[in-house]
Motif scaffolding. Structure first.
Motif, PDB file in Angstrom:
ATOM      1  N   MET A   1      29.494   3.179  77.030  1.00  0.00           N
ATOM      2  CA  MET A   1      29.674   4.510  77.357  1.00  0.00           C
ATOM      3  C   MET A   1      31.129   5.166  77.167  1.00  0.00           C
ATOM      4  O   MET A   1      32.087   4.331  77.160  1.00  0.00           O
ATOM      5  CB  MET A   1      29.532   4.808  78.794  1.00  0.00           C
ATOM      6  CG  MET A   1      28.171   4.204  79.243  1.00  0.00           C
ATOM      7  SD  MET A   1      27.928   4.558  81.060  1.00  0.00           S
ATOM      8  CE  MET A   1      26.316   3.837  81.453  1.00  0.00           C
TER       9      MET A   1
ATOM     10  N   SER B   1      26.506  10.059  77.166  1.00  0.00           N
ATOM     11  CA  SER B   1      25.413   8.772  77.528  1.00  0.00           C
ATOM     12  C   SER B   1      25.387   8.511  79.032  1.00  0.00           C
ATOM     13  O   SER B   1      24.813   7.319  79.227  1.00  0.00           O
ATOM     14  CB  SER B   1      26.378   7.767  76.578  1.00  0.00           C
ATOM     15  OG  SER B   1      27.661   7.302  77.237  1.00  0.00           O
TER      16      SER B   1
ATOM     17  N   ASP C   1      21.051   0.303  74.612  1.00  0.00           N
ATOM     18  CA  ASP C   1      21.902  -0.712  74.146  1.00  0.00           C
ATOM     19  C   ASP C   1      21.474  -2.098  74.303  1.00  0.00           C
ATOM     20  O   ASP C   1      20.529  -2.516  75.040  1.00  0.00           O
ATOM     21  CB  ASP C   1      23.239  -0.571  75.006  1.00  0.00           C
ATOM     22  CG  ASP C   1      23.893   0.581  74.732  1.00  0.00           C
ATOM     23  OD1 ASP C   1      23.829   1.305  73.637  1.00  0.00           O
ATOM     24  OD2 ASP C   1      24.979   1.199  75.471  1.00  0.00           O
TER      25      ASP C   1
ATOM     26  N   THR D   1      23.443  -3.340  81.497  1.00  0.00           N
ATOM     27  CA  THR D   1      24.427  -2.125  82.084  1.00  0.00           C
ATOM     28  C   THR D   1      23.712  -0.971  82.254  1.00  0.00           C
ATOM     29  O   THR D   1      22.371  -1.231  82.566  1.00  0.00           O
ATOM     30  CB  THR D   1      25.134  -1.792  80.404  1.00  0.00           C
ATOM     31  OG1 THR D   1      26.042  -0.913  80.691  1.00  0.00           O
ATOM     32  CG2 THR D   1      24.148  -1.450  79.465  1.00  0.00           C
TER      33      THR D   1
ATOM     34  N   GLU E   1      22.768   3.491  81.080  1.00  0.00           N
ATOM     35  CA  GLU E   1      23.058   4.570  80.053  1.00  0.00           C
ATOM     36  C   GLU E   1      22.556   5.914  80.658  1.00  0.00           C
ATOM     37  O   GLU E   1      21.665   6.199  81.710  1.00  0.00           O
ATOM     38  CB  GLU E   1      22.321   4.244  78.886  1.00  0.00           C
ATOM     39  CG  GLU E   1      22.725   2.770  78.192  1.00  0.00           C
ATOM     40  CD  GLU E   1      21.873   2.621  76.988  1.00  0.00           C
ATOM     41  OE1 GLU E   1      21.436   3.463  76.077  1.00  0.00           O
ATOM     42  OE2 GLU E   1      21.475   1.404  76.737  1.00  0.00           O
TER      43      GLU E   1
ATOM     44  N   VAL F   1      29.510  -0.435  80.172  1.00  0.00           N
ATOM     45  CA  VAL F   1      29.156  -0.369  78.668  1.00  0.00           C
ATOM     46  C   VAL F   1      29.011  -2.130  78.316  1.00  0.00           C
ATOM     47  O   VAL F   1      29.534  -2.684  78.862  1.00  0.00           O
ATOM     48  CB  VAL F   1      30.103   0.273  77.903  1.00  0.00           C
ATOM     49  CG1 VAL F   1      31.477  -0.304  77.693  1.00  0.00           C
ATOM     50  CG2 VAL F   1      29.639   0.480  76.377  1.00  0.00           C
TER      51      VAL F   1
END
Length: 639
Positions: free
Chosen positions: A1, A87, A250, A432, A434, A458
């Motif tokens: 991010m 993001s 991701d 993570t 997002e 991130v």
């Protein structure tokens, strides 16, 4: 991010500023600390196969039944001015587009090409094409619509498979928006389901006796979905279908299907899509159990995702939206989409929580998640289940570092600082979050303890944090009013409505088995969905509503008066007394609304509606219907 800035505050406290695409403030603010009262926890429950399910809104018909559609074509949308960079927060996936050709009811009327139906009504359709779109949602502005009208949405490629909704269901949606304070055109707009293609056809069928000039409907706007939200099923993937996207989130995100120890709670999570101001967004939400395990579909997400009733009315949910096998990268074929929206019960910027009651019944196998209203101590291991970028369900593992206080700041940012407050600071050891993860639940030992506000986490930096609104604070501020265990005094049941275009009569039943029997057996009866809510038995002390059948007219008659029941039995032998249909109130109170009754002297049929707009439409449009006033009082919602 991206977009993270570190600042120093007095007392050497660190603040993190993170991007947050918000949708506006909440309807009320929770107290900053929990009120003193016993705090409880609740276990999860699974939606059983015996649960009464909704009637399918997608119908099959002959492709030849579709009327010839007028065509409104929009050119290619330029995305150069669309900011899709954030993001964090709701993921923006659809852009609003104005439609000049149907911006008003008068201009829309010039597009309809009406033709007669077999039962004496009228039908017409308009095809809207938005070049380059992966999906389209039409914003249908409704100012006057008969409750017995039928609206259908489909694509010209598949006219035999249609989404169908009655006018009265749309009127209910509008009434709910207006009751929440939205008197604008947005509050009067019904957003059609996403077609999954760059074209959507809107078809309107009017019942016999309704002039097309009485229809006041326009389509001034559509939401152009510019992100490919589809995923291949396992069968499509094996057939090498290459037109759909796979795993855009991701790479450090973990496939939730790979972790069987979280098999229960992952069935409580749904991918959300909704419209606000013509823009389409994605977030994540979680189905919650209550203290009585009542089966009421309470749904928890973020205030910065849905903070108004108007946005809640546009909600679509995707259930079991995950891979069939570990890391397959495909969508399991059992995924189910629901399109009925929700009733917003509570929204607060204090904890960034949005609490809703879904209008749809959750599918069989969905889990009503357990929750824990105790404060989570620092160092506790936690799990996140979410749909990053709208992807297949992912899982994250981490710990709560501390409590903290978060406030919105300039633009679309927020700041968190301090070691106390209404939020948890969480860091991840695996996985993570997002954009699109917003609103997802934080689980401790399988129970919900928070919802995702935003953050800086991130894949490339495990030290950065995410921030979750504290469930215990929201529970003590408001959610206990719905989720706490209470003495059971009976739950309301849905009353379903049908319309027979041949006789002009409506039929109502509170029995789901009878509803399904009528759908299977009597094709002349068009199902119009839930009309209102009442009680199924006398345990609540409510008054009975009696049902008669007139074999001469083929119509049913309903009365909430014992004296009227006895009078009909004594004086009208053609009326056969059948049963007590449901229980309601003879006077106002307890949140009940009046049930309006009409009588058509020509057909001998009575008509009943709880919707004031429909009442007014009938008075203005159907001169054969004599208004008889409010007969009893019932409810517009299950809760």
């Amino acid at each position: 991010m991206t977009g993270i800035s570190i600042r120093r505050w007095a007392g050497a406290l660190t603040a993190v500023a993170a991007m947050l695409a918000g949708c506006g403030g909440g309807s009320s603010d929770a107290a900053s600390t929990a009120k003193t009262q016993p705090i409880t926890s609740v276990e999860s429950r699974v939606q059983p196969a015996s649960a009464v399910q909704d009637v399918a809104s997608v119908k099959s018909r002959s492709a030849n039944a579709a009327p010839k559609a007028a065509v409104v074509a929009l050119g290619e949308l330029s995305l150069s001015k669309v900011d899709t960079s954030s993001s964090i927060g709701p993921r923006l996936v659809g852009q609003a587009r104005d439609i000049t050709a149907t911006k008003s009811a008068a201009e829309t009327q010039t597009q309809w090409q009406w033709k007669d139906t077999a039962v004496g009504g009228k039908v017409a359709a308009i095809s809207f094409r938005s070049e380059g779109a992966y999906g389209v949602r039409l914003g249908v502005l409704v100012k006057q619509l008969p409750g017995s009208a039928i609206l259908r949405v489909y694509t010209q490629a598949t006219p035999g498979s249609v989404y169908q909704i009655s006018g009265q269901e749309i009127l209910q949606l509008i009434e709910r928006n207006q009751a929440a304070g939205d008197k604008t055109d947005q509050g009067r707009t019904w957003w059609t389901p996403d077609t999954g293609e760059g074209e959507a056809t809107l078809e309107v069928e009017l019942p016999p006796g309704v002039a097309v000039s009485t229809l006041d409907v326009a389509v001034p706007q559509l939401s152009h979905i510019f992100v490919n939200l589809s995923l291949p099923t396992e069968q499509e993937y094996q057939a090498q279908v290459a037109t759909t996207k796979v795993n855009e989130s991701d790479p450090c995100n973990l496939d939730a299907t790979c972790y069987s120890e979280n098999a229960t709670e992952r069935n409580a999570v749904a991918r959300m899509s909704f419209v606000s101001g013509g823009l389409s967004y994605l977030c994540t939400g979680t189905l919650l159990n209550d203290g009585n395990s009542s089966g009421k579909p309470y749904f928890l997400s973020a205030n910065h995702c849905i903070s108004t009733q108007t946005a809640a009315s546009t909600l679509q949910t995707n259930w079991f939206y995950r891979s069939p096998t570990c890391n397959s990268g495909t969508l399991q074929s059992t995924s189910i989409r629901k399109t009925g929206g929700a009733q917003l019960l509570y929204a607060s910027s204090s904890t960034d929580m949005s609490f809703m009651l879904l209008n749809d019944t959750p599918p069989v196998g969905a889990v009503y998640a357990g929750w824990d209203a105790n404060t989570v101590i620092s160092g506790t291991s936690v799990t996140g289940l979410h749909h990053p970028s709208g992807d297949l369900l992912k899982i994250s593992f981490g710990k709560v570092n501390s409590q903290t206080s978060c406030q919105s700041s300039a633009g679309n940012q927020f700041q968190c600082n301090g070691a106390t407050g209404n939020f948890y600071q969480v860091t991840w050891s695996q996985g993570t979050t997002e954009g699109g993860s917003s609103g997802s639940a934080l689980f401790q030992n399988g129970r919900v303890v928070g919802t995702l506000y935003g953050g800086a986490a991130v894949c490339t930096n495990r030290a950065l944090s995410d921030y979750y609104g504290r469930f215990d604070v929201a529970y003590n501020a408001a959610l206990k009013n719905w989720l706490a265990a209470t003495p059971t005094s009976g739950s309301r049941t849905a009353v379903y409505r049908f319309f027979n275009a041949k006789t002009g009569a409506h039929f109502y039943t509170a029995n789901a088995a009878e509803r399904d029997f009528v759908i299977r057996t009597y094709p002349d009866f068009s199902y119009e969905n839930v009309a209102f809510y009442a009680y199924p038995d006398s345990s609540t002390g409510k008054d009975p509503v009696f049902r008669f059948f007139n074999a001469t007219s083929g119509a049913h008659f309903y009365s909430g008066s014992t004296a009227e029941r006895d009078f009909v039995i004594a004086n009208f032998p053609q009326f056969k007394y059948e049963t007590i249909s449901w229980y309601a109130q003879s006077a106002a109170g307890n949140g009940a609304s009046p049930m309006f009754r009409f009588y058509n002297a020509k057909s001998g049929a009575h008509f009943y509606t709880i919707n004031a707009a429909e009442r007014d439409f009938v008075i203005q449009t159907y001169k054969d219907f004599q208004y008889e006033g409010a007969m009893y009082y019932a409810w517009t919602a299950a809760q």
